[in-house]
Design a protein around this motif. Sequence first.
Motif, PDB file in Angstrom:
ATOM      1  N   LYS A  19     -11.420  -9.202   4.540  1.00 49.49           N
ATOM      2  CA  LYS A  19     -11.814 -10.319   3.675  1.00 49.49           C
ATOM      3  C   LYS A  19     -12.034 -11.581   4.495  1.00 49.49           C
ATOM      4  O   LYS A  19     -13.011 -12.319   4.278  1.00 49.49           O
TER       5      LYS A  19
ATOM      6  N   VAL B 244     -13.408  -0.976   1.618  1.00 40.67           N
ATOM      7  CA  VAL B 244     -11.950  -0.937   1.583  1.00 40.67           C
ATOM      8  C   VAL B 244     -11.430  -1.539   0.286  1.00 40.67           C
ATOM      9  O   VAL B 244     -10.448  -1.057  -0.291  1.00 40.67           O
ATOM     10  N   ASP B 245     -12.092  -2.591  -0.193  1.00 43.97           N
ATOM     11  CA  ASP B 245     -11.652  -3.249  -1.421  1.00 43.97           C
ATOM     12  C   ASP B 245     -11.733  -2.308  -2.622  1.00 43.97           C
ATOM     13  O   ASP B 245     -10.942  -2.406  -3.558  1.00 43.97           O
TER      14      ASP B 245
ATOM     15  N   GLU C 287      -7.821   0.141   7.356  1.00 48.41           N
ATOM     16  CA  GLU C 287      -7.899  -0.260   5.948  1.00 48.41           C
ATOM     17  C   GLU C 287      -7.116  -1.548   5.676  1.00 48.41           C
ATOM     18  O   GLU C 287      -6.354  -1.650   4.715  1.00 48.41           O
TER      19      GLU C 287
ATOM     20  N   ARG D 167      -7.317  -4.761   4.267  1.00 50.18           N
ATOM     21  CA  ARG D 167      -8.178  -5.488   3.336  1.00 50.18           C
ATOM     22  C   ARG D 167      -8.213  -6.986   3.620  1.00 50.18           C
ATOM     23  O   ARG D 167      -9.280  -7.618   3.593  1.00 50.18           O
TER      24      ARG D 167
END
Length: 767
Positions: free
Chosen positions: A580, A643-644, A574, A576
Amino acid sequence: MENFYLLIVVVLFALAISDLIVGVSNDAVNFLNSAFGSKAAPRWVIMTIASLGILIGATFSSGMMEVARKGIFHPDQFYFAEIMIIFIAVMLTDIILLDFYNTVGLPTSTTVSIVFELLGAAVAVAVVKIMNSADQSLLDLGSYINSAKALAIITGILLSVVIAFLSGSLVQWVTRLVFTYKYEKTFKYFGAIFGGIAITAITYFILIKGAKGSSFITKDTLAWIKSNTLTILAVSFVGWTILLQALVLFVRLNILKVIVLVGTFALAMAFAGNDLVNFIGVPLAGFKSFQAFAANPGTDPYGMTMGILSQKVQTETYLLVIAGIVMTLTLWLSKKARTVTETEIGLSSQNEGDEKFGSSFFARLLVRRSLSANSNIKRMMPAGIQQGIASRFAKPEEVAIPGIDPKDKPAFDMIRASVNLTVASILISIGTSLKLPLSTTYVTFMVAMGTSLSDRAWGRDSAVYRITGVLTVIGGWFFTAFSAFTAAFIFANLINWLGGFAILGLLTLAVVFVVRSHMFHKKKSQAKEQQITEDDDTIIIKGGIFEQLTFAVSGITVKIPNLYGKIINGLAFEERSKLKECNKKAGKLDKEAKQMKDQVPIMMKKLSEDSIATGPFYVQLIDYLREIAHSMSFIAGPAFDYVDNNHKTLIKEQVNELNIIQTNLDDFFRTINRLLKDSNYETAEIERALEKQKDLLKSLRKFRKEQIKRIKAEKVGTRNSVLYLGILNETKNLTLHAGNLLKASRDFSGFNGEEVDSMIEEESMDD
């Protein structure tokens, strides 16, 4: 106190130099785009001629300086200290605003910016005066602002957009109707007349009308010019026509080149004569104000009104020459000027290619309405007239020249370039003669767009993108007006309240902004020019078709497994920020793969006749590259979104399965990369790689069944299942396309001419 205002004058002149630099970087497009776009001469020749035009035109701008002194506000209503607040706020705003537009590569209007900056700063100071007065209200604002003149200037600027577009369209349509695209033979007989008309028009509006603003031409000379205008026009037309015709007969002179180069010189003159006020008009007005203040020692800065600025003042020639030199040096040294020029040339290019702007709703609507109107006109027009006009606008077939990069081809021919320059020069010079700070950016840009439309450069394959680009630029002009007024209003208020501290702070802000934008532009330019290394997140490099393809294929096989592994790792833990970054990289790969696919027709034109047989395999390889990159974007995007949005983490079994897939995928791609690198396409090696592909696909089928079991047992939720099954499906597509990529690379490498000939014969027999 006098020393403080002397320091402000020094700052104003320092800002003037900076403003000249950023201003010329923006406005160079106005007089360079036609010569550069038509490839009329080598770059150094065009730049030299433009430089001479700037130097001479700068001395013709003295009369325009009155706009900065009294064109927007009534100076007699302001005290010396208030005038200096207005001027310093204007210059600080102008530098920041113009540098921003230069950095993003959009042409904007320096005239609009200076007008609305003066208006914003003057309104700010006037409002403060009114608020501090018990006898006045906001209704008295009109006594401070020269509303009639300001409205006339703004109206003239807006009208220039329509007039320039219509003028460019009409003149170009008539010119093309007369000379067509095959103008060489016609020009032998009538080119001298066309050149005589064009250069005479330029002579009249630049030298005769522009002479009124000159800092050194006497009143007697002006009177003589005015009384002998018709004689000068007649002599100019006859003289230029005879001279050009003689040069055509004896030295085979290219008249269009002469027109383009003379037009470049003339437009550079018009630019300097009209736009120099935008850069140094305010500092010169500040200097004149300080001279008047210093001539009365002991005078209260808030007690001396500046009615002196309402008087006619002749600007010293040496100041204009210095400004012209700074502008010339900037023209040669500024890289941002090239960025802005590329934008306008791209929008007016006759050639299809990669469009800088996308599509918009209004552009699509406008194209549909235009097509409908065109169909209605055709139904009413006799067929014979339609055919006659179509024949005059028929474009000759292009002859492909091997080894010539499409970027080195002219964006349009010199007929259109000459019309651009002549029409724009005339319109700008009219504005200069009427003492209107006409926007050279508006005029030249809209003339270029008008001639592009008449020349049918906006075909159905490019119209929506070109129109969107034009709307983007025009929208930027309105943003210029709004932001210039607002920023100058705020800056003037800050300086009025905080004094020297505000000036120091805003000056620091301007320096930081300009330096940062310069570094950004430099970094962006270097990123385009530098050779791409193995660590870069790209699959496109400069070079020939085979160099590009080889790099792209090997780049995909190296980068995809690494990126895939980072996505799986980021999803499992996880992370992020990591997801990204992966999503951004995948999007970039997908965009570049799409760009390569869109460029296939252009790349095919670059193939020489002896290598054209490899074209189908090139297309096939590009298709597989596109699909692989596309699959990666459909893995990275949903993983980041999952995840976001803080959904439940993957369960342990799923993480283990994805790790197995990642390991097998990495092994499979490593094998492919090794075979491609060694050009080892032996059957046994290919089969070994394909066996690994089968094992990977088998694992994917197995894990899909396991996920279905988990769904039935309600061990996982809906969003988890959508993500996981999506990753498995896109990984399957990724694997299949990678195998096809390997086989296509083998075929691409092993194909020969005899096989091509036999294939062509078989296809012709089948037909």
